[in-house]
Design a protein around this motif. Structure first.
Motif, PDB file in Angstrom:
ATOM      1  N   GLY A  47       0.845  -1.162   0.029  1.00 35.28           N
ATOM      2  CA  GLY A  47      -0.021   0.009  -0.056  1.00 35.28           C
ATOM      3  C   GLY A  47       0.636   1.380  -0.118  1.00 35.28           C
ATOM      4  N   GLN A  48       2.227   1.049   0.207  1.00 37.10           N
ATOM      5  CA  GLN A  48       2.988   2.226   0.360  1.00 37.10           C
ATOM      6  C   GLN A  48       3.292   2.798  -1.069  1.00 37.10           C
ATOM      7  N   GLU A  49       3.171   4.309  -1.334  1.00 35.17           N
ATOM      8  CA  GLU A  49       3.519   4.761  -2.521  1.00 35.17           C
ATOM      9  C   GLU A  49       5.359   5.170  -2.497  1.00 35.17           C
ATOM     10  N   ILE A  50       5.877   4.658  -3.574  1.00 35.09           N
ATOM     11  CA  ILE A  50       7.201   4.674  -3.653  1.00 35.09           C
ATOM     12  C   ILE A  50       7.346   5.439  -4.947  1.00 35.09           C
ATOM     13  N   THR A  51       8.618   6.293  -5.082  1.00 36.39           N
ATOM     14  CA  THR A  51       9.012   7.197  -6.125  1.00 36.39           C
ATOM     15  C   THR A  51      10.355   6.720  -6.874  1.00 36.39           C
ATOM     16  N   ALA A  52      10.424   6.577  -8.071  1.00 35.94           N
ATOM     17  CA  ALA A  52      11.503   6.065  -8.789  1.00 35.94           C
ATOM     18  C   ALA A  52      12.747   6.757  -8.417  1.00 35.94           C
ATOM     19  N   GLY A  53      13.934   5.880  -8.323  1.00 35.74           N
ATOM     20  CA  GLY A  53      14.995   6.458  -7.987  1.00 35.74           C
ATOM     21  C   GLY A  53      15.421   6.770  -6.479  1.00 35.74           C
ATOM     22  N   GLU A  54      14.360   6.563  -5.570  1.00 39.21           N
ATOM     23  CA  GLU A  54      14.578   6.877  -4.123  1.00 39.21           C
ATOM     24  C   GLU A  54      14.581   5.603  -3.434  1.00 39.21           C
ATOM     25  N   ALA A  55      15.244   5.594  -2.326  1.00 41.19           N
ATOM     26  CA  ALA A  55      15.290   4.631  -1.755  1.00 41.19           C
ATOM     27  C   ALA A  55      13.976   4.164  -0.954  1.00 41.19           C
ATOM     28  N   CYS A  56      13.652   2.835  -0.899  1.00 39.27           N
ATOM     29  CA  CYS A  56      12.333   2.494  -0.505  1.00 39.27           C
ATOM     30  C   CYS A  56      12.853   1.005   0.481  1.00 39.27           C
ATOM     31  N   GLY A  57      13.797   0.927   0.856  1.00 38.09           N
ATOM     32  CA  GLY A  57      14.424  -0.411   1.611  1.00 38.09           C
ATOM     33  C   GLY A  57      15.691  -0.567   1.771  1.00 38.09           C
ATOM     34  N   GLU A  58      16.191  -1.622   2.495  1.00 36.75           N
ATOM     35  CA  GLU A  58      17.476  -1.706   2.727  1.00 36.75           C
ATOM     36  C   GLU A  58      17.935  -3.220   2.698  1.00 36.75           C
ATOM     37  N   LEU A  59      18.983  -3.687   2.395  1.00 34.73           N
ATOM     38  CA  LEU A  59      19.392  -5.327   2.140  1.00 34.73           C
ATOM     39  C   LEU A  59      20.683  -5.026   3.029  1.00 34.73           C
ATOM     40  N   GLU A  60      20.843  -5.884   4.259  1.00 31.33           N
ATOM     41  CA  GLU A  60      21.955  -5.677   4.997  1.00 31.33           C
ATOM     42  C   GLU A  60      22.713  -7.160   4.735  1.00 31.33           C
ATOM     43  N   SER A  61      23.828  -7.108   4.628  1.00 30.29           N
ATOM     44  CA  SER A  61      24.633  -8.335   4.267  1.00 30.29           C
ATOM     45  C   SER A  61      25.653  -8.466   5.552  1.00 30.29           C
ATOM     46  N   THR A  62      26.429  -9.562   5.590  1.00 27.26           N
ATOM     47  CA  THR A  62      27.615  -9.700   6.574  1.00 27.26           C
ATOM     48  C   THR A  62      28.500  -8.513   6.161  1.00 27.26           C
ATOM     49  N   LYS A  63      28.629  -8.248   4.901  1.00 34.00           N
ATOM     50  CA  LYS A  63      29.599  -7.003   4.392  1.00 34.00           C
ATOM     51  C   LYS A  63      29.200  -5.556   4.860  1.00 34.00           C
TER      52      LYS A  63
END
Length: 123
Positions: A47-63
């Motif tokens: 349901g969230q509106e997101i905008t092209a080119g803008e951050a919309c989340g995160e991926l966290e890795s061991t690095k």
């Protein structure tokens, strides 16, 4: 891994697959490999509106932690809860079970075809 030619790609290493009225979004194997073992995923909400080119989340890795960028503008229609519960699926199957979310697009951002993306990444 060869790139599917029926997908579109972004310079930020996301892919889009058209699925009728919505598109499915994920990250490419190139991004998954660069991040290393992904251990946490923060995705936009349904349901969230997101905008092209803008951050919309995160991926966290061991690095590191990497922003997830919206490849298009529109409304998130579904989130892959399986990757929230088991983020390693992104590394194991980025074009399949490792998809991130689906959205109804109102406007596309800058997209690349598989040849352009391959040239960008040197694959």
């Amino acid at each position: 891994m060869s790139l599917p030619t029926d997908l579109k790609y972004t310079e930020e290493h996301e892919w889009l697959a058209e699925r009728g009225e919505v598109v499915r979004v994920g990250v490419t194997p190139y991004a998954a490999n660069a991040l290393g073992d992904i251990v946490y995923v923060d995705l936009p909400q349904e349901g969230q509106e997101i905008t092209a080119g803008e951050a919309c989340g995160e991926l966290e890795s061991t690095k590191s932690v990497s922003d997830l960028y919206a490849p298009a503008s529109g409304e998130v229609t579904a989130v892959n809860q399986a990757v929230v519960d088991a983020p390693e699926q992104i590394n194991a199957d980025p074009f399949g079970d490792g998809w991130l979310f689906e959205m109804r697009v109102s406007e596309y951002g800058s997209l690349l075809d598989s040849g352009q993306y391959a040239e960008l990444t040197g694959e």
